[in-house]
Design a protein around this motif. Structure first.
Motif, PDB file in Angstrom:
ATOM      1  N   PHE A  41     -15.653  46.392  57.145  1.00 20.99           N
ATOM      2  CA  PHE A  41     -15.663  44.947  57.491  1.00 20.99           C
ATOM      3  C   PHE A  41     -16.812  44.268  57.271  1.00 20.99           C
ATOM      4  CE2 PHE A  41     -12.572  46.960  60.574  1.00 20.99           C
ATOM      5  CZ  PHE A  41     -11.369  45.911  60.470  1.00 20.99           C
ATOM      6  N   LYS A  42     -17.953  44.918  57.204  1.00 19.79           N
ATOM      7  CA  LYS A  42     -19.313  44.115  56.795  1.00 19.79           C
ATOM      8  C   LYS A  42     -19.418  43.820  55.362  1.00 19.79           C
ATOM      9  CE  LYS A  42     -21.838  46.117  60.638  1.00 19.79           C
ATOM     10  NZ  LYS A  42     -22.852  46.897  61.271  1.00 19.79           N
ATOM     11  N   ASN A  43     -18.561  44.448  54.375  1.00 18.87           N
ATOM     12  CA  ASN A  43     -18.685  44.376  53.128  1.00 18.87           C
ATOM     13  C   ASN A  43     -17.407  43.742  52.466  1.00 18.87           C
ATOM     14  OD1 ASN A  43     -21.234  45.700  51.804  1.00 18.87           O
ATOM     15  ND2 ASN A  43     -20.669  47.052  53.648  1.00 18.87           N
ATOM     16  N   GLY A  44     -16.369  43.181  53.446  1.00 15.04           N
ATOM     17  CA  GLY A  44     -15.347  42.174  53.041  1.00 15.04           C
ATOM     18  C   GLY A  44     -14.107  43.162  52.608  1.00 15.04           C
ATOM     19  N   ILE A  45     -14.013  44.444  53.020  1.00 16.34           N
ATOM     20  CA  ILE A  45     -12.710  45.206  52.938  1.00 16.34           C
ATOM     21  C   ILE A  45     -12.123  45.461  54.163  1.00 16.34           C
ATOM     22  CG2 ILE A  45     -12.174  47.588  52.402  1.00 16.34           C
ATOM     23  CD1 ILE A  45     -14.600  48.047  50.898  1.00 16.34           C
ATOM     24  N   LEU A  46     -10.793  45.141  54.168  1.00 19.57           N
ATOM     25  CA  LEU A  46      -9.962  45.468  55.327  1.00 19.57           C
ATOM     26  C   LEU A  46      -9.224  46.786  55.425  1.00 19.57           C
ATOM     27  CD1 LEU A  46      -8.047  44.509  57.758  1.00 19.57           C
ATOM     28  CD2 LEU A  46      -6.459  43.501  56.183  1.00 19.57           C
ATOM     29  N   PRO A  47      -9.842  47.738  56.401  1.00 18.28           N
ATOM     30  CA  PRO A  47      -9.266  48.918  56.612  1.00 18.28           C
ATOM     31  C   PRO A  47      -8.004  48.683  57.932  1.00 18.28           C
ATOM     32  CG  PRO A  47     -11.383  48.557  57.989  1.00 18.28           C
ATOM     33  CD  PRO A  47     -11.014  47.340  57.101  1.00 18.28           C
ATOM     34  N   ILE A  48      -6.923  49.207  57.506  1.00 21.90           N
ATOM     35  CA  ILE A  48      -5.820  49.023  58.313  1.00 21.90           C
ATOM     36  C   ILE A  48      -5.353  50.267  58.734  1.00 21.90           C
ATOM     37  CG2 ILE A  48      -3.417  48.348  58.296  1.00 21.90           C
ATOM     38  CD1 ILE A  48      -4.131  46.275  56.653  1.00 21.90           C
ATOM     39  N   VAL A  49      -5.260  50.567  60.100  1.00 23.58           N
ATOM     40  CA  VAL A  49      -4.924  51.702  60.812  1.00 23.58           C
ATOM     41  C   VAL A  49      -3.226  51.553  61.157  1.00 23.58           C
ATOM     42  CG1 VAL A  49      -4.927  53.399  62.845  1.00 23.58           C
ATOM     43  CG2 VAL A  49      -6.858  52.407  61.727  1.00 23.58           C
ATOM     44  N   VAL A  50      -2.356  52.646  60.406  1.00 23.02           N
ATOM     45  CA  VAL A  50      -0.974  52.434  60.764  1.00 23.02           C
ATOM     46  C   VAL A  50      -0.423  53.867  61.325  1.00 23.02           C
ATOM     47  CG1 VAL A  50      -0.599  50.386  59.089  1.00 23.02           C
ATOM     48  CG2 VAL A  50      -0.362  53.132  58.421  1.00 23.02           C
ATOM     49  N   SER A  51       0.705  54.040  61.648  1.00 24.06           N
ATOM     50  CA  SER A  51       1.216  55.204  62.069  1.00 24.06           C
ATOM     51  C   SER A  51       1.512  56.272  60.979  1.00 24.06           C
ATOM     52  CB  SER A  51       2.595  55.045  62.847  1.00 24.06           C
ATOM     53  OG  SER A  51       3.642  54.582  62.175  1.00 24.06           O
ATOM     54  N   GLN A  52       1.739  57.287  61.205  1.00 25.79           N
ATOM     55  CA  GLN A  52       2.346  58.236  60.188  1.00 25.79           C
ATOM     56  C   GLN A  52       3.455  57.893  59.554  1.00 25.79           C
ATOM     57  OE1 GLN A  52       0.103  60.931  58.943  1.00 25.79           O
ATOM     58  NE2 GLN A  52       1.460  60.943  57.280  1.00 25.79           N
ATOM     59  N   GLU A  53       4.436  57.530  60.326  1.00 24.79           N
ATOM     60  CA  GLU A  53       5.753  57.098  59.716  1.00 24.79           C
ATOM     61  C   GLU A  53       5.451  55.984  58.911  1.00 24.79           C
ATOM     62  OE1 GLU A  53      10.038  55.402  61.253  1.00 24.79           O
ATOM     63  OE2 GLU A  53       8.563  55.990  62.811  1.00 24.79           O
ATOM     64  N   ASP A  54       4.682  54.857  59.099  1.00 29.75           N
ATOM     65  CA  ASP A  54       4.454  53.775  58.436  1.00 29.75           C
ATOM     66  C   ASP A  54       3.658  54.119  57.039  1.00 29.75           C
ATOM     67  OD1 ASP A  54       6.032  51.893  59.896  1.00 29.75           O
ATOM     68  OD2 ASP A  54       4.167  51.376  60.930  1.00 29.75           O
ATOM     69  N   LEU A  55       2.744  55.145  57.269  1.00 29.40           N
ATOM     70  CA  LEU A  55       1.993  55.502  55.795  1.00 29.40           C
ATOM     71  C   LEU A  55       2.826  56.150  54.933  1.00 29.40           C
ATOM     72  CD1 LEU A  55      -1.126  55.520  54.877  1.00 29.40           C
ATOM     73  CD2 LEU A  55      -0.885  57.954  55.663  1.00 29.40           C
ATOM     74  N   ASP A  56       3.825  56.906  55.463  1.00 25.01           N
ATOM     75  CA  ASP A  56       4.687  57.708  54.656  1.00 25.01           C
ATOM     76  C   ASP A  56       5.696  56.638  53.788  1.00 25.01           C
ATOM     77  OD1 ASP A  56       3.605  60.076  55.565  1.00 25.01           O
ATOM     78  OD2 ASP A  56       5.443  60.442  57.086  1.00 25.01           O
ATOM     79  N   LYS A  57       5.980  55.607  54.485  1.00 24.62           N
ATOM     80  CA  LYS A  57       6.645  54.652  53.958  1.00 24.62           C
ATOM     81  C   LYS A  57       5.992  53.840  52.654  1.00 24.62           C
ATOM     82  CE  LYS A  57       9.631  53.203  57.704  1.00 24.62           C
ATOM     83  NZ  LYS A  57       9.752  52.370  58.810  1.00 24.62           N
ATOM     84  N   LEU A  58       4.603  53.440  53.057  1.00 22.42           N
ATOM     85  CA  LEU A  58       3.630  52.976  52.064  1.00 22.42           C
ATOM     86  C   LEU A  58       3.299  53.716  50.968  1.00 22.42           C
ATOM     87  CD1 LEU A  58       1.737  51.038  54.746  1.00 22.42           C
ATOM     88  CD2 LEU A  58       3.068  49.956  53.008  1.00 22.42           C
ATOM     89  N   MET A  59       3.111  55.249  51.361  1.00 20.95           N
ATOM     90  CA  MET A  59       2.889  56.217  50.344  1.00 20.95           C
ATOM     91  C   MET A  59       4.053  56.124  49.211  1.00 20.95           C
ATOM     92  SD  MET A  59       0.205  57.942  49.819  1.00 20.95           S
ATOM     93  CE  MET A  59      -0.660  58.687  51.279  1.00 20.95           C
ATOM     94  N   ASP A  60       5.298  56.074  49.999  1.00 21.16           N
ATOM     95  CA  ASP A  60       6.205  56.136  48.949  1.00 21.16           C
ATOM     96  C   ASP A  60       6.405  54.862  48.068  1.00 21.16           C
ATOM     97  OD1 ASP A  60       8.953  57.270  48.214  1.00 21.16           O
ATOM     98  OD2 ASP A  60       9.781  55.566  48.979  1.00 21.16           O
TER      99      ASP A  60
END
Length: 201
Positions: A112-131
């Motif tokens: 956050f201090k360097n202009g990057i957005l880290p987003i936390v999602v559920s494992q199910e949502d991460l699996d969709k995004l990974m796909d």
């Protein structure tokens, strides 16, 4: 710090858990205090072979992901030492957003201090995004910080939570110095009064 509101770009899949800051930017690159030039060292031990040539198997060396601006990563991303060079290297490479199921606290806050957005999602949502990310350069992902939404290439929407203060800082491009400068008028008023009341100081 550059503002972050919306980002549409190629998402690179990195399905590795416990990626530590030494993997993100090896210790050999910590001799500088400059925030630029570290992109070449990002994931260096995985990106390059011993002779310095590129490892064609590593995701960011593959043609589809050379210009990735989003990273879809495994659990506990950014663990290990607290080096701020890690987000510097990601940013210098062009990564503005990292999505995972969890982050190490110090790395998360440094993003956050360097202009990057880290987003936390559920494992199910991460699996969709990974796909989605595995589809390559033709399947882009969009991140909307204002609406707190991630849109996949097929139009699916994933919502995410974020601390309101951190969101404000990113939307307005405010790092710690920027936050202080927002109070410049009040600081000037205080210093003028202090000088008037305590002229011997």
């Amino acid at each position: 710090m550059e503002k972050f509101s919306r980002l549409t770009g190629v998402a690179a899949p990195l399905p590795v858990v416990n990626v530590d800051t030494d993997m993100i930017i090896p210790k050999d690159y910590l001799k500088t205090i400059k925030r630029t030039g570290l992109g070449k060292g990002l994931f260096a031990e995985a990106r390059y072979n011993e002779d310095g040539s590129e490892n064609p198997e590593f995701v960011l060396n593959q043609p589809a992901y050379r210009n990735a601006s989003i990273l879809i990563a495994g659990d506990n991303f950014g663990c290990g030492s607290s080096r701020e060079h890690a987000p510097w290297a990601l940013l210098d490479f062009g990564i503005r957003c990292v999505i995972s199921t969890s982050f190490a606290d110090i790395f998360y806050n440094n993003c956050f201090k360097n202009g990057i957005l880290p987003i936390v999602v559920s494992q199910e949502d991460l699996d969709k995004l990974m796909d989605d990310a595995r589809r390559g350069a033709n399947a882009t992902v969009s991140v909307d910080l204002e609406e707190q939404e991630i849109r996949g290439p097929d139009g699916g929407v994933i919502t995410f939570d974020i601390d309101a203060f951190k969101k404000h800082c990113l939307l307005n491009g405010l790092d710690d110095i920027g936050l202080t400068l927002e109070k410049a008028s009040a600081i000037d008023t205080y210093e003028a009064k202090a000088t008037e009341n305590h002229s011997w100081l």
